[in-house]
Design a protein around this motif. Structure first.
Motif, mmCIF file in Angstrom:
data_model
loop_
_atom_site.group_PDB
_atom_site.id
_atom_site.type_symbol
_atom_site.label_atom_id
_atom_site.label_comp_id
_atom_site.label_asym_id
_atom_site.label_seq_id
_atom_site.Cartn_x
_atom_site.Cartn_y
_atom_site.Cartn_z
ATOM 1 N N CYS A 175 57.903 51.106 86.745
ATOM 2 C CA CYS A 175 59.045 50.017 86.472
ATOM 3 C C CYS A 175 58.184 48.833 85.472
ATOM 4 C CB CYS A 175 59.688 49.349 87.543
ATOM 5 S SG CYS A 175 60.570 50.473 88.728
ATOM 6 N N ASP A 176 58.782 48.440 84.558
ATOM 7 C CA ASP A 176 58.132 47.420 83.842
ATOM 8 C C ASP A 176 59.172 46.398 83.451
ATOM 9 O OD1 ASP A 176 55.632 46.934 81.967
ATOM 10 O OD2 ASP A 176 57.510 46.592 80.807
ATOM 11 N N VAL A 177 58.808 44.977 83.486
ATOM 12 C CA VAL A 177 59.933 43.997 83.045
ATOM 13 C C VAL A 177 59.967 43.897 81.617
ATOM 14 C CG1 VAL A 177 60.168 41.514 83.257
ATOM 15 C CG2 VAL A 177 59.039 42.610 85.212
ATOM 16 N N ASP A 178 61.124 43.951 81.202
ATOM 17 C CA ASP A 178 61.367 44.122 79.511
ATOM 18 C C ASP A 178 61.016 42.559 79.188
ATOM 19 O OD1 ASP A 178 62.556 46.461 79.966
ATOM 20 O OD2 ASP A 178 64.522 45.734 80.016
ATOM 21 N N ASN A 179 60.216 42.862 77.833
ATOM 22 C CA ASN A 179 59.863 41.655 77.124
ATOM 23 C C ASN A 179 59.158 40.469 78.003
ATOM 24 O OD1 ASN A 179 61.101 42.598 74.626
ATOM 25 N ND2 ASN A 179 63.064 42.522 75.986
ATOM 26 N N PHE A 180 58.328 40.768 78.951
ATOM 27 C CA PHE A 180 57.618 39.903 79.653
ATOM 28 C C PHE A 180 56.477 39.163 78.893
ATOM 29 C CE2 PHE A 180 54.732 38.547 83.314
ATOM 30 C CZ PHE A 180 55.856 37.848 83.900
ATOM 31 N N LYS A 181 56.002 39.627 77.794
ATOM 32 C CA LYS A 181 55.041 38.769 77.300
ATOM 33 C C LYS A 181 55.874 37.492 76.276
ATOM 34 C CE LYS A 181 51.602 38.911 73.275
ATOM 35 N NZ LYS A 181 52.257 37.524 72.853
ATOM 36 N N SER A 182 56.831 37.941 75.852
ATOM 37 C CA SER A 182 57.872 36.857 75.601
ATOM 38 C C SER A 182 58.346 35.775 76.527
ATOM 39 C CB SER A 182 58.940 37.219 74.375
ATOM 40 O OG SER A 182 59.736 37.858 75.477
ATOM 41 N N TYR A 183 58.533 36.214 77.821
ATOM 42 C CA TYR A 183 59.009 35.440 78.743
ATOM 43 C C TYR A 183 57.713 34.460 79.177
ATOM 44 C CZ TYR A 183 60.831 33.794 83.151
ATOM 45 O OH TYR A 183 61.384 32.911 84.256
ATOM 46 N N ASN A 184 56.475 34.898 79.193
ATOM 47 C CA ASN A 184 55.344 33.930 79.362
ATOM 48 C C ASN A 184 55.152 32.966 78.207
ATOM 49 O OD1 ASN A 184 54.451 34.664 82.068
ATOM 50 N ND2 ASN A 184 53.131 36.343 81.293
ATOM 51 N N ASP A 185 55.385 33.562 76.990
ATOM 52 C CA ASP A 185 55.119 32.702 75.783
ATOM 53 C C ASP A 185 56.243 31.579 75.790
ATOM 54 O OD1 ASP A 185 53.138 34.291 74.925
ATOM 55 O OD2 ASP A 185 54.340 35.464 73.442
ATOM 56 N N ILE A 186 57.374 31.886 76.183
ATOM 57 C CA ILE A 186 58.662 30.843 76.203
ATOM 58 C C ILE A 186 58.392 29.771 77.424
ATOM 59 C CG2 ILE A 186 61.357 30.514 76.330
ATOM 60 C CD1 ILE A 186 61.321 33.091 74.802
ATOM 61 N N ASP A 284 55.262 57.394 83.426
ATOM 62 C CA ASP A 284 54.904 56.225 82.603
ATOM 63 C C ASP A 284 55.595 56.614 81.061
ATOM 64 O OD1 ASP A 284 53.530 53.984 81.910
ATOM 65 O OD2 ASP A 284 52.021 55.060 80.582
ATOM 66 N N THR A 285 55.478 58.142 80.823
ATOM 67 C CA THR A 285 56.256 58.463 79.521
ATOM 68 C C THR A 285 57.572 58.089 79.454
ATOM 69 O OG1 THR A 285 54.696 60.123 79.153
ATOM 70 C CG2 THR A 285 56.559 60.550 78.036
ATOM 71 N N ALA A 286 58.263 58.745 80.866
ATOM 72 C CA ALA A 286 59.702 58.136 81.036
ATOM 73 C C ALA A 286 60.099 56.990 80.810
ATOM 74 C CB ALA A 286 60.349 58.831 82.459
ATOM 75 N N LEU A 287 59.304 55.995 81.321
ATOM 76 C CA LEU A 287 59.507 54.570 81.128
ATOM 77 C C LEU A 287 59.377 54.087 79.609
ATOM 78 C CD1 LEU A 287 59.193 51.607 82.182
ATOM 79 C CD2 LEU A 287 56.966 51.802 82.441
ATOM 80 N N TYR A 288 58.561 54.664 78.892
ATOM 81 C CA TYR A 288 58.392 54.279 77.398
ATOM 82 C C TYR A 288 59.784 54.970 76.849
ATOM 83 C CZ TYR A 288 53.662 52.312 77.219
ATOM 84 O OH TYR A 288 52.979 51.237 77.494
ATOM 85 N N SER A 289 60.157 56.000 77.270
ATOM 86 C CA SER A 289 61.701 56.726 76.850
ATOM 87 C C SER A 289 62.635 55.686 77.111
ATOM 88 C CB SER A 289 61.706 57.874 77.425
ATOM 89 O OG SER A 289 60.996 58.927 77.056
ATOM 90 N N ALA A 290 62.713 55.068 78.270
ATOM 91 C CA ALA A 290 63.738 53.975 78.547
ATOM 92 C C ALA A 290 63.452 52.850 77.652
ATOM 93 C CB ALA A 290 63.485 53.482 80.054
ATOM 94 N N LYS A 291 62.447 52.227 77.403
ATOM 95 C CA LYS A 291 62.096 51.068 76.320
ATOM 96 C C LYS A 291 62.578 51.507 75.235
ATOM 97 C CE LYS A 291 59.335 48.256 79.212
ATOM 98 N NZ LYS A 291 59.981 47.058 79.698
ATOM 99 N N ARG A 295 65.830 49.675 76.649
ATOM 100 C CA ARG A 295 65.447 48.780 77.830
ATOM 101 C C ARG A 295 66.696 48.735 78.698
ATOM 102 N NH1 ARG A 295 62.728 46.330 73.442
ATOM 103 N NH2 ARG A 295 60.415 46.456 73.841
ATOM 104 N N ASN A 296 66.243 48.167 79.919
ATOM 105 C CA ASN A 296 67.295 47.914 80.852
ATOM 106 C C ASN A 296 67.807 49.234 81.381
ATOM 107 O OD1 ASN A 296 68.909 46.177 82.816
ATOM 108 N ND2 ASN A 296 70.613 45.982 81.075
ATOM 109 N N ARG A 297 67.200 50.214 81.680
ATOM 110 C CA ARG A 297 67.691 51.437 81.905
ATOM 111 C C ARG A 297 66.685 52.579 82.709
ATOM 112 N NH1 ARG A 297 70.363 53.478 77.294
ATOM 113 N NH2 ARG A 297 70.188 51.386 76.639
ATOM 114 N N VAL A 298 67.262 53.542 83.290
ATOM 115 C CA VAL A 298 66.435 54.708 83.995
ATOM 116 C C VAL A 298 66.237 55.846 83.322
ATOM 117 C CG1 VAL A 298 65.880 55.588 86.199
ATOM 118 C CG2 VAL A 298 66.995 53.341 86.239
ATOM 119 N N GLU A 299 65.178 56.254 83.157
ATOM 120 C CA GLU A 299 65.205 57.488 82.547
ATOM 121 C C GLU A 299 64.064 58.451 83.403
ATOM 122 O OE1 GLU A 299 66.428 58.617 79.655
ATOM 123 O OE2 GLU A 299 67.312 56.876 79.049
ATOM 124 N N ALA A 300 64.593 59.956 83.361
ATOM 125 C CA ALA A 300 63.737 60.676 84.061
ATOM 126 C C ALA A 300 62.684 61.667 83.203
ATOM 127 C CB ALA A 300 64.672 61.521 85.207
#
Length: 302
Positions: A175-186, A284-291, A295-300
């Motif tokens: 699992c990965d928080v979407d657009n987290f870098k920009s969250y920290n920046d903001i 991890d590859t499935a996570l990148y597919s979700a991105k 984003r905001n989804r689950v991929e297998a």
């Protein structure tokens, strides 16, 4: 302190027991080595005062058995012997005794030995406690309180071996928080840390006791799901993503305006008996597919 006294001579046993109880300790008494061993296993006393020569298991054998069975806590052993020779003393110490007292037993001498026993066993108990604390800290992420990658490696190795042996399936989800870098920046890193703690709590709220939730690194989390296939894992992860959405954490750097999570799943099972590292790579590859899919989804992975 709980003290086990073992002696086949009734008089010596009575004297030793009286000395132990006068010193304010709880006393267990055994008339031979075999009975002493049974009492030791049942009660795990802090100290053992044992005669060297006894029917059945003698004092040296009892010392060796106690030392072989010890885990974190330490048992202080005093050997009673009427044979005041260097060879007998050395044999007792080599068998695992901490000290010896010659017979006939002097209650004052035994009480002095028990004072030492209290100090030594207390020290060992403190050390055992601190070892547990350090071990737990070494396996825990300090920010979120989740297990870290060291604990993940240990747990996943055990789960993989058990699943392979018994033909059971399990899934892993990255699992990965979407657009987290920009969250920290903001919002700044303090807000980012708080967001990660909230996400961690949301994930923990969706899993079973047998499941594992780990901080994999940065804004990445890993779920280990024993006895769950892809379908069951997907249902759980959809709930997890919904739990994060319900946090309603404001995020102007995400198209939704709120903090979101993406996830990728892979499964070990019949027809896909790959190693644990391969599973992590697939998740991890499935996570990148979700991105990549928005984003905001689950991929297998399959």
């Amino acid at each position: 302190m709980k003290v086990l006294v073992a002696d086949d001579d009734p008089g010596s046993l009575l004297v030793a027991r009286a000395a132990v109880e006068r010193a304010g300790h709880e006393c267990l008494a055994a008339a031979d080595g075999d009975e002493a061993w049974k009492l030791f296993l049942a009660h795990r006393p802090d100290a053992v005062v044992t005669d060297r020569m006894m029917p059945g298991m003698d004092g040296l054998a009892l010392c060796r058995a106690i030392r072989a069975s010890e885990t974190d806590l330490y048992t202080y052993i005093v050997l009673l012997t009427s044979q005041d020779s260097r060879e007998d003393m050395l044999a007792g110490l080599e068998a695992g005794a901490d000290d010896y007292v010659t017979k006939p037993l002097d209650p004052f001498v035994l009480r002095a030995r028990l004072l030492v026993a209290v100090r030594v066993t207390t020290l060992h108990a403190d050390l055992a406690h601190y070892r547990k604390v350090l071990s737990r800290q070494a396996r825990t992420d300090p920010l979120t309180g989740l297990y870290n990658r060291l604990k993940l490696s240990e747990d996943l190795e055990q789960l993989h071996a058990r699943s392979a042996r018994y033909g059971e399936e399990y899934s892993v989800a990255m699992c990965d928080v979407d657009n987290f870098k920009s969250y920290n920046d903001i919002y700044g890193h303090q807000a980012g840390d708080l967001a990660l703690r909230n996400v961690a709590a949301a994930l923990l709220g969706q899993v079973r006791k047998s499941d594992g939730v780990y901080r994999f690194g940065g804004e990445e989390f890993l779920l280990v799901l024993p006895r769950q296939g892809i379908a069951e894992a997907r249902v759980l992860l959809e709930r997890a993503l919904e739990a994060v959405r319900k946090l309603k954490i404001e995020h102007h750097g995400d198209p939704s305006g709120e903090l979101r999570l993406s996830a990728g799943i892979s499964m070990f099972g019949a027809g896909h008996a790959v190693d644990a590292d391969m599973l992590l790579g697939e998740a991890d590859t499935a996570l990148y597919s979700a991105k990549a899919a928005g984003r905001n989804r689950v991929e297998a992975a399959w």
